[in-house]
Design a protein around this motif. Sequence first.
Motif, mmCIF file in Angstrom:
data_model
loop_
_atom_site.group_PDB
_atom_site.id
_atom_site.type_symbol
_atom_site.label_atom_id
_atom_site.label_comp_id
_atom_site.label_asym_id
_atom_site.label_seq_id
_atom_site.Cartn_x
_atom_site.Cartn_y
_atom_site.Cartn_z
ATOM 1 N N LEU A 64 0.836 -1.199 0.000
ATOM 2 C CA LEU A 64 0.000 0.000 0.000
ATOM 3 C C LEU A 64 0.867 1.242 0.000
ATOM 4 O O LEU A 64 1.956 1.269 0.580
ATOM 5 N N LYS A 65 0.342 2.278 -0.655
ATOM 6 C CA LYS A 65 0.979 3.596 -0.628
ATOM 7 C C LYS A 65 -0.014 4.602 -0.054
ATOM 8 O O LYS A 65 -1.204 4.551 -0.373
ATOM 9 N N ALA A 66 0.501 5.495 0.782
ATOM 10 C CA ALA A 66 -0.343 6.548 1.350
ATOM 11 C C ALA A 66 0.393 7.874 1.252
ATOM 12 O O ALA A 66 1.607 7.945 1.485
ATOM 13 N N VAL A 67 -0.340 8.918 0.913
ATOM 14 C CA VAL A 67 0.191 10.280 0.913
ATOM 15 C C VAL A 67 -0.470 11.032 2.063
ATOM 16 O O VAL A 67 -1.698 11.051 2.184
ATOM 17 N N VAL A 68 0.345 11.616 2.919
ATOM 18 C CA VAL A 68 -0.136 12.449 4.018
ATOM 19 C C VAL A 68 0.259 13.882 3.712
ATOM 20 O O VAL A 68 1.448 14.170 3.514
ATOM 21 N N ILE A 69 -0.704 14.783 3.661
ATOM 22 C CA ILE A 69 -0.428 16.187 3.370
ATOM 23 C C ILE A 69 -0.622 16.985 4.646
ATOM 24 O O ILE A 69 -1.729 17.086 5.169
ATOM 25 N N GLY A 70 0.463 17.525 5.155
ATOM 26 C CA GLY A 70 0.445 18.274 6.408
ATOM 27 C C GLY A 70 1.352 17.629 7.421
ATOM 28 O O GLY A 70 1.107 16.490 7.840
ATOM 29 N N GLY A 71 2.397 18.344 7.836
ATOM 30 C CA GLY A 71 3.390 17.787 8.752
ATOM 31 C C GLY A 71 3.273 18.283 10.168
ATOM 32 O O GLY A 71 4.283 18.356 10.886
ATOM 33 N N GLY A 72 2.052 18.621 10.609
ATOM 34 C CA GLY A 72 1.826 18.910 12.017
ATOM 35 C C GLY A 72 1.672 17.622 12.794
ATOM 36 O O GLY A 72 1.910 16.516 12.276
ATOM 37 N N LEU A 73 1.253 17.731 14.054
ATOM 38 C CA LEU A 73 1.139 16.535 14.897
ATOM 39 C C LEU A 73 0.187 15.513 14.311
ATOM 40 O O LEU A 73 0.443 14.300 14.379
ATOM 41 N N ALA A 74 -0.937 15.959 13.725
ATOM 42 C CA ALA A 74 -1.905 15.012 13.173
ATOM 43 C C ALA A 74 -1.301 14.231 12.012
ATOM 44 O O ALA A 74 -1.411 12.996 11.941
ATOM 45 N N GLY A 75 -0.660 14.940 11.080
ATOM 46 C CA GLY A 75 -0.049 14.270 9.939
ATOM 47 C C GLY A 75 1.101 13.381 10.343
ATOM 48 O O GLY A 75 1.272 12.275 9.810
ATOM 49 N N LEU A 76 1.914 13.843 11.297
ATOM 50 C CA LEU A 76 3.036 13.030 11.767
ATOM 51 C C LEU A 76 2.549 11.750 12.432
ATOM 52 O O LEU A 76 3.124 10.675 12.230
ATOM 53 N N ALA A 77 1.477 11.859 13.239
ATOM 54 C CA ALA A 77 0.952 10.662 13.904
ATOM 55 C C ALA A 77 0.415 9.658 12.895
ATOM 56 O O ALA A 77 0.651 8.452 13.014
ATOM 57 N N GLU A 119 4.904 18.523 3.411
ATOM 58 C CA GLU A 119 4.710 19.690 4.271
ATOM 59 C C GLU A 119 5.150 20.945 3.523
ATOM 60 O O GLU A 119 6.258 21.002 2.989
ATOM 61 N N ARG A 120 4.285 21.948 3.463
ATOM 62 C CA ARG A 120 4.584 23.164 2.712
ATOM 63 C C ARG A 120 5.689 23.988 3.358
ATOM 64 O O ARG A 120 6.496 24.614 2.676
ATOM 65 N N SER A 121 5.746 24.019 4.687
ATOM 66 C CA SER A 121 6.724 24.855 5.384
ATOM 67 C C SER A 121 8.110 24.215 5.371
ATOM 68 O O SER A 121 8.252 23.014 5.171
ATOM 69 N N PRO A 122 9.143 25.018 5.622
ATOM 70 C CA PRO A 122 10.488 24.441 5.732
ATOM 71 C C PRO A 122 10.638 23.568 6.976
ATOM 72 O O PRO A 122 11.481 22.679 7.007
ATOM 73 N N GLN A 123 9.821 23.851 8.025
ATOM 74 C CA GLN A 123 9.917 23.085 9.268
ATOM 75 C C GLN A 123 8.702 22.179 9.418
ATOM 76 O O GLN A 123 7.585 22.531 9.044
ATOM 77 N N LEU A 124 8.928 21.020 9.998
ATOM 78 C CA LEU A 124 7.842 20.120 10.339
ATOM 79 C C LEU A 124 7.329 20.436 11.741
ATOM 80 O O LEU A 124 8.018 21.030 12.558
ATOM 81 N N GLY A 125 6.102 20.033 12.005
ATOM 82 C CA GLY A 125 5.545 20.218 13.333
ATOM 83 C C GLY A 125 4.309 21.080 13.377
ATOM 84 O O GLY A 125 3.575 21.064 14.369
ATOM 85 N N GLY A 126 4.055 21.865 12.326
ATOM 86 C CA GLY A 126 2.866 22.700 12.328
ATOM 87 C C GLY A 126 2.885 23.677 13.490
ATOM 88 O O GLY A 126 3.810 24.474 13.645
ATOM 89 N N LYS A 127 1.878 23.596 14.348
ATOM 90 C CA LYS A 127 1.772 24.525 15.478
ATOM 91 C C LYS A 127 2.799 24.248 16.570
ATOM 92 O O LYS A 127 2.912 25.040 17.518
ATOM 93 N N ILE A 128 3.537 23.138 16.482
ATOM 94 C CA ILE A 128 4.619 22.902 17.447
ATOM 95 C C ILE A 128 5.981 22.914 16.746
ATOM 96 O O ILE A 128 6.966 22.397 17.277
ATOM 97 N N ALA A 129 6.050 23.516 15.561
ATOM 98 C CA ALA A 129 7.321 23.617 14.843
ATOM 99 C C ALA A 129 8.264 24.568 15.573
ATOM 100 O O ALA A 129 7.852 25.421 16.362
ATOM 101 N N SER A 130 9.547 24.431 15.323
ATOM 102 C CA SER A 130 10.546 25.348 15.874
ATOM 103 C C SER A 130 11.554 25.691 14.794
ATOM 104 O O SER A 130 11.758 24.929 13.848
ATOM 105 N N TRP A 131 12.196 26.853 14.947
ATOM 106 C CA TRP A 131 13.124 27.343 13.932
ATOM 107 C C TRP A 131 14.199 28.176 14.617
ATOM 108 O O TRP A 131 13.995 28.707 15.712
#
Length: 652
Positions: free
Chosen positions: A59-72, A88-100
């Motif tokens: 199986l192949k799956a595409v997950v769009i969005g690298g926040g906590l929901a997508g990562l889980a 993930e569109r942003s340079p950092q993963l994590g969405g609302k818990i991303a850090s830079w």
Amino acid sequence: MSSLPELSSLQALSRRSVLKLFGFGTLAAGVGYSRFSKPQPTIHHQDRLALPRQPGRDLKAVVIGGGLAGLAAAYELSQRGVRVTLLERSPQLGGKIASWPIQVGDDHFMMEHGFHGFFPQYYNLFGLVEELQIRQNFKSLDYYSVVYKDGYQPEVFRPSHSAFPWNVVDLAINSPNRLKWGINLAKLKHLEVFREITGFRTPQSFDRLDQMSVAEWVKEDFPQGLYDLYFLPFAKSSLNAPDVMSAGELMQFFHFYFFGNPEGLAFNGTCQDMGRSLVDPIVAAIEDNGGQVITGATVSQLGWQDHNIHQVTYHQGSVAANPVAFWVDRNPLLSTDEMEYFGAGDRVFSHQPGTQEALSLTCTHQGCTVQKTVQVSTDGGYACPCHGAVYAQDGEVLGGPARENLTRYRVVDRQGDQIQLLAQAPATGGATDTTVDADYFVLAADIPGIKHLMSLSQGQVEPTVSRQVEQLQVADPFAVGRFWFDRDFDWEHSWFTSLSGYRLTDSITLYHRIQEDYIDWAERTGGSVVELHAYCYKEKEFPTQQALLDTFQSELFEIVPTLKDATLLHKQLVNQKNFAGFPPGSYGDRPETTTAASNLLFAGDWVKMPFPCGLMERAVSSGLLAANAVLQQEGAQRRPILSVNPEGVLKI
């Protein structure tokens, strides 16, 4: 029944006496557990049959969005042998818990979207933590305080093994404000409130309360002290303001965090930024299991066929190189006859009427929104309120730390109060489109991202999915101000403390006593790092980021007066408008994890959940539910998903 204000000698009463006075005597005998026996988490998903751990086909799956929901979702699917591609569109993963990374003088730190507390009833999030063997990345903050500007003494919440009704009894005995609660169960309204907060049940509670806002529900004969002490600060900590939040959703939130929660309100923080502490280990596990994680990936098309998604097209490149047109709403609070502004938070665009151009006002240094000023050149320009970058009217860098010009856009179309924009800058580095097909697609972006993704659909779109996504709403904006000072200060409350009664500020965090990099800096310099949050402020009151910074700073000096004499070394502002809104009447048609498209799953803190949860735990649980939906369709074993008791003891 006795009214609480009449209990003048409550401090000297035994728990048993208080229980009787509250009318809980009969109830306590039938709740099914003792004072000293903590209820165990409820298992939401547990297969009765012995099923294989992995699907029986590739199986192949595409997950769009690298926040906590997508990562889980990506983590669980990759653990089960599914080939996962995470975009993930942003340079950092994590969405609302991303850090830079940021620089403060000669020192380097990691900046975040704000401090997040990890409560002990975050069973599914901590389940991932245990599997990843990263418990050492978290530290207990021991207790949690709520401090009020006027009228009340601070409330303190500590770890507990008591569930309802014992947690209420403990709260009444330990609260210094117990005589100000104003509860009189002889009053019909007070009795109704008591039954609702102790008797949460899905969908019955939503049937009764979802059509009214919290503000509407409490406006008549509501116990004022109860509202001031608990309802207002905890409602805002859901990131939804009481005037626009469903009363039913607040009951779900209260049930998860207090009345149905046997763990107490103390919580953990991360020893470092959440990128290193949580996001990076999840990403490493995904990649170790063959998953592909792609950042800076901008989706340009969702391909539909027979009401299912069959492929997604994306490209990698900078925001300026993004060849995808997008729509943005007019901001009436900022717009004038001479200049219109579109967007909000840290994503604002200026557009002069009569022209076909727009300018991004997102500072190219660290993402703050620049402000119009007449002091930047003879023709007017822009200045960043965070770090002093200066731009000309056309977006060219004039000074400060920024190195790239503001991004220019072409106005492609306009419909009423919306314009469609397309970046003018040519693509650099020869960015090309990539098309990926898959068996399953998990859309795990935030609400603005989900709406944007659906607007990129081509082909036979499932109409129910489009309709449900269209009605989603975001909450009022969220802002974080972080300040570096040259000296420390005394603080008698918890290192993360909720605040109530201020125009803007809802909490304070002492970073120099929580995260190791900040602790080391404070020990070396004698300084302090303080963060303030505004959970859901009104844009009309604070229309610019400069207004946010100025108000944060003035209120900080009220909260910690000794800092007035300190030297402010540095400040950071994070401002976003992408948290999930839960307005009245939204529960019935809120999208669930599974959708009318059989191979499309939703994940995010905006998804309707089948059990009580909130914030980060809601995001993680939704991602695991999405993975479980795939596994169930393929005849594989689902992951057990945990929750607090899904119903209140006094369910009605």
